[in-house]
Motif scaffolding. Structure first.
Motif, short mmCIF file in Angstrom:
data_model
loop_
_atom_site.label_atom_id
_atom_site.label_comp_id
_atom_site.label_asym_id
_atom_site.label_seq_id
_atom_site.Cartn_x
_atom_site.Cartn_y
_atom_site.Cartn_z
N GLN A 251 107.28 -52.63 51.16
CA GLN A 251 107.76 -51.27 51.33
C GLN A 251 109.26 -51.27 51.62
OE1 GLN A 251 107.08 -48.77 55.07
NE2 GLN A 251 105.46 -48.01 53.71
N CYS A 252 109.68 -52.18 52.46
CA CYS A 252 111.10 -52.31 52.80
C CYS A 252 111.92 -52.71 51.57
CB CYS A 252 111.26 -53.35 53.91
SG CYS A 252 112.95 -53.54 54.51
N THR A 255 112.33 -49.79 49.15
CA THR A 255 113.28 -48.82 49.70
C THR A 255 114.72 -49.28 49.49
OG1 THR A 255 111.69 -48.19 51.42
CG2 THR A 255 113.99 -47.59 51.79
N VAL A 425 118.53 -50.71 55.96
CA VAL A 425 117.12 -51.05 55.73
C VAL A 425 116.99 -52.55 55.40
CG1 VAL A 425 115.07 -50.61 54.33
CG2 VAL A 425 116.61 -48.72 54.92
#
Length: 432
Positions: A251-252, A255, A425
């Motif tokens: 997910q990171c 992103t 992020v």
């Protein structure tokens, strides 16, 4: 032949023991030298073909030369990029049903070559809006074929090349293609060859390069892999979306990749800003700079990605922030007071730095993704991330396009803010 392949592999990869492997099976380890060279040639041919059929330079020239409306030119980059990414969630579910996956790359390359050849034929027989619609439709099928290659290439790369050599391989192919692109476009600039006939010849050459890529990739010695979840490709594709919810690291990564899209989207805007300060033949300079950027940075980013692909992502995010902010400042404050020659030189320099940075973004994220998982999970990661990025790319492209109609500086600031968010992020990414 076996000895020659091993020797050449050792020299190119700086590998003392050509059988030292990490992240692949013992059987695949024995085939690394030969597979390394075959994948290298396939990637080199593909990158060369991409340069000769660039949707940022070559296809716009083609449409402009044939009198096609500007509307079609605006569609080129979004269709080429999104068309190859969005279907990958479904394509990934289909590909994973097969133990060997190199054949999908072969099919994809042959289809891309066919579409490029049809574009060349269309350019001879059509013009205006008819050519615009034809190129648009062919580009859709071209992009779908490109997506098939994307899934298969990363999966085969992960199965056949050791972890510490994947970034180097991609970097070498980028640098080699940069040399050839530089030689060809440099000659064109000297000869002032920017005619429609030459653009058609470039598309034909691109078609032949994809044929060579298909032949080389088809010769790879690939051992059978996992095929879990092969009963229903579509069902598997839908289930894979859960990775975005359950896999924090993935997910990171997605992103960060989404927030760094500005490095690829900004190129047409820089060319647009420079257009009033150059003529038609001057556009060749941007092609030359792309080849030069690949030449000087490809191997560097590849080697650095092998040491730490996370660090490459952080570094390129930082460089993107600096370049976007300076470009916004220059366009707003300095450009009105400078001569056209100086302005053109500055934009060419910015384009060159952006090309280097984007090469790092691509190699960093590609190496990170391939190293992050094994087997079918790698295929799932690639297909899910590419599909999500494809959708977001369309959204991001529409937003930036609308903002450009209002204020070009605002677009550059948007890309800078996005890159800053990507850096924040990316700090959460783990070393792989």
């Amino acid at each position: 032949m076996k000895l020659n392949s091993t020797t050449l592999y050792k020299r190119l990869s700086n590998e003392e023991d050509a059988r030292a492997c990490s992240g692949i099976s013992d059987k695949a380890c024995r085939e690394v030298p030969g597979n390394f060279l075959k994948i290298l040639f396939a990637q080199f041919s593909t990158k060369l073909a991409d340069s000769f059929s660039s949707s940022k330079v070559v296809l716009p020239w083609l449409l402009a030369s044939a009198g096609a409306p500007a509307f079609f030119t605006a569609l080129l980059v979004p269709i080429r990029e999104s068309g190859s990414l969005i279907p990958q969630l479904l394509l990934g579910g289909i590909v994973r049903q097969f133990q060997q996956r190199k054949q999908f790359y072969v099919i994809g390359s042959l289809l891309q070559g066919t579409m490029a050849a049809l574009m060349a034929i269309s350019a001879v027989q059509l013009e205006g809006a008819q050519l615009g619609w034809t190129i648009t439709v062919l580009l859709v099928f071209f992009s779908l074929s490109r997506g098939l290659c994307s899934i298969a290439s990363k999966d085969v790369l992960g199965k056949t090349i050791p972890k510490a050599r994947r970034g180097r391989l991609s970097g070498l192919s980028a640098s080699l293609s940069g040399i050839v692109t530089l030689l060809i476009t440099g000659s064109l600039l000297a000869l002032q060859q920017t005619s429609l006939t030459f653009i058609i010849a470039m598309l034909v050459t691109a078609s032949l390069c994809w044929l060579l890529a298909a032949l080389s990739f088809g010769l790879i010695n690939e051992y059978a892999g996992a095929t879990e979840g092969a009963n229903n490709g579509f069902k598997v594709a839908i289930q894979n979306l859960n990775l975005l919810r359950n896999d924090t690291q993935f997910q990171c990564f997605v992103t960060v990749r989404a927030l760094l899209m500005g490095s690829g989207l900004v190129a047409p805007f820089i060319v647009l800003l420079a257009t009033p300060h150059t003529d038609f033949s001057g556009v060749l300079l941007f092609v030359i700079l792309t080849g030069l950027a690949n030449l000087v940075s490809g191997l560097f980013w590849g080697l650095l990605a092998d040491r730490s692909s996370r660090y490459v992502i952080l570094l390129t995010a930082t460089l993107s922030i600096c370049i976007f902010l300076f470009a916004a400042f220059f366009h707003t404050v300095l450009e009105p007071a400078l001569s056209s020659m100086i302005v053109l030189v500055v934009y060419l320099t910015l384009y060159f730095l952006l090309a280097i940075t984007h090469q790092g973004v691509r190699l960093g994220r590609k190496t990170y993704l391939v190293d992050m998982a094994k087997g079918n999970k790698r295929t799932d990661y690639v297909s899910v991330s590419n599909t999500i990025i494809g959708v977001l790319l369309l959204v991001y492209g529409i937003i930036s396009g609308l903002m450009a109609q209002w204020n070009m500086t605002a677009v550059l600031v948007l890309f800078a803010l996005s890159s800053f968010a990507a850096f924040i992020v990316a700090l959460k990414l783990k070393e792989v």
